[in-house]
Design a protein around this motif. Structure first.
Motif, short mmCIF file in Angstrom:
data_model
loop_
_atom_site.label_atom_id
_atom_site.label_comp_id
_atom_site.label_asym_id
_atom_site.label_seq_id
_atom_site.Cartn_x
_atom_site.Cartn_y
_atom_site.Cartn_z
N PRO A 116 -10.56 -1.58 -44.53
CA PRO A 116 -10.70 -0.63 -43.46
C PRO A 116 -11.08 0.55 -44.24
N ASN A 117 -11.52 1.61 -43.84
CA ASN A 117 -11.65 3.04 -44.27
C ASN A 117 -10.22 3.76 -44.15
N ILE A 118 -9.55 3.45 -45.48
CA ILE A 118 -7.95 3.98 -45.18
C ILE A 118 -8.09 5.52 -45.18
N SER A 119 -7.15 6.01 -44.45
CA SER A 119 -6.81 7.50 -44.51
C SER A 119 -7.80 8.17 -43.75
N THR A 120 -8.68 7.63 -43.16
CA THR A 120 -9.74 8.43 -42.44
C THR A 120 -9.64 8.61 -41.02
N GLY A 121 -8.63 8.02 -40.46
CA GLY A 121 -8.31 7.94 -38.95
C GLY A 121 -7.10 9.10 -38.71
N GLN A 128 -16.62 11.10 -45.86
CA GLN A 128 -17.38 11.29 -47.04
C GLN A 128 -16.51 11.07 -48.23
N GLU A 129 -15.57 12.25 -48.62
CA GLU A 129 -14.89 11.84 -49.77
C GLU A 129 -14.02 10.65 -49.85
N ALA A 130 -13.63 10.32 -48.82
CA ALA A 130 -12.89 8.93 -48.79
C ALA A 130 -13.56 7.70 -49.27
N ALA A 131 -14.73 7.63 -48.73
CA ALA A 131 -15.65 6.69 -48.96
C ALA A 131 -16.14 6.71 -50.64
N GLU A 132 -16.45 7.81 -51.06
CA GLU A 132 -16.70 7.96 -52.60
C GLU A 132 -15.49 7.42 -53.36
N ILE A 133 -14.40 7.72 -52.99
CA ILE A 133 -13.19 7.40 -53.56
C ILE A 133 -13.00 6.00 -53.52
N ALA A 134 -13.29 5.46 -52.49
CA ALA A 134 -13.15 4.01 -52.05
C ALA A 134 -14.05 3.38 -53.14
N ASP A 157 -16.45 2.37 -37.15
CA ASP A 157 -17.13 3.32 -36.56
C ASP A 157 -18.64 3.73 -37.10
N ALA A 158 -19.56 4.10 -36.61
CA ALA A 158 -20.93 4.37 -37.21
C ALA A 158 -21.05 5.15 -38.31
N GLU A 159 -20.14 6.40 -37.95
CA GLU A 159 -19.94 7.39 -39.00
C GLU A 159 -19.83 6.86 -40.38
N ASN A 160 -18.57 6.25 -40.25
CA ASN A 160 -18.28 5.71 -41.52
C ASN A 160 -19.14 4.56 -42.33
N TYR A 161 -20.00 3.78 -41.28
CA TYR A 161 -20.90 2.75 -41.80
C TYR A 161 -22.16 3.39 -42.43
N ASN A 162 -22.52 4.57 -41.78
CA ASN A 162 -23.57 5.16 -42.21
C ASN A 162 -23.45 5.88 -43.53
N ILE A 163 -22.16 6.37 -43.73
CA ILE A 163 -21.70 6.90 -45.07
C ILE A 163 -21.86 5.90 -46.27
N TYR A 164 -21.12 4.78 -45.91
CA TYR A 164 -21.14 3.73 -46.91
C TYR A 164 -22.49 3.06 -47.15
N TYR A 165 -23.39 2.97 -45.91
CA TYR A 165 -24.85 2.45 -46.27
C TYR A 165 -25.51 3.41 -47.21
#
Ligand code: AR6
Length: 170
Positions: A116-121, A128-134, A157-165
């Motif tokens: 999952p998107n750890i720590s972003t909840g 954005q920064e969490a996705a880059e680190i991941a 959520d769509a926000e995280n999905y779009n960031i990773y996409y």
């Protein structure tokens, strides 16, 4: 090697799914609650055993349990950092959480792992920064370690999905 999914991680067919928990291993929170609800009491019973044996799980580290009723074989529980402005080692600790999960996965013969998107909840890490680190933590690990077949980033959520996409340039 790296896949992106939007949805509920409890439905993902992978050898291991990762849970974002807290140092007590008995937290609340969104993904933690979803995993325990879907996985059943076998998971929390193992969390209690780990607490008795080693007191819990430090930030940036990970422990592994059964996945109970989930499609996965294992749940790897990790503790991401709480975001506190970014000047308290949050970047290093989030990267460490991802790498601890991957190391534990390889040690247990896991070939496919979903994060999952750890720590972003609840923990409020900027998405954005969490996705880059991941992404960079997983990529660095996969360059050195060839025992894993697939890493799946699961975004509810769509926000995280779009960031990773965008990050994965899909
Ligand atoms: N599937 C995939 N992702 C999910 C799901 C799900 N079913 N449910 C939530 N997410 P959080 P944290 C996403 O708060 O920020 C708890 O109290 C969610 O949208 O679960 O690391 C723990 O016990 C978010 O993007 O974890 C800790 O105390 C991401 O998972 C603390 O919260 C992580 O959100 C951990 O906070």
């Amino acid at each position: 090697m790296i896949e992106l999914l939007q949805g509920d991680i409890t439905n993902v067919y992978a050898d291991a799914i990762v849970n974002a928990t807290n140092t007590s291993l008995l937290g609340g929170g969104d993904v933690n609650r979803a995993i325990h609800r879907a996985g059943g009491k076998a998971i929390v019973e193992e969390c209690f055993r780990i607490r008795r044996e080693q007191g819990g799980c430090n930030v940036g580290r990970a422990v592994i349990t059964t996945a109970g009723n989930l499609p996965a074989k294992f749940v790897i529980h990790t503790v991401g950092p709480y975001w506190n402005g970014g000047i308290h080692g949050e970047v290093r600790l989030l990267s460490s959480a991802y790498k601890s999960c991957l190391t534990l996965a390889v040690h247990n013969g896991v070939k496919t792992i979903a994060f999952p998107n750890i720590s972003t909840g609840v923990y409020g890490f900027p998405k954005q920064e969490a996705a880059e680190i991941a992404f960079h933590s997983v990529s660095d690990f996969l360059i050195k370690e060839n025992d894993l077949e697939k890493v799946i980033f699961v975004c509810l959520d769509a926000e995280n999905y779009n960031i990773y996409y965008s990050l994965l340039k899909l």
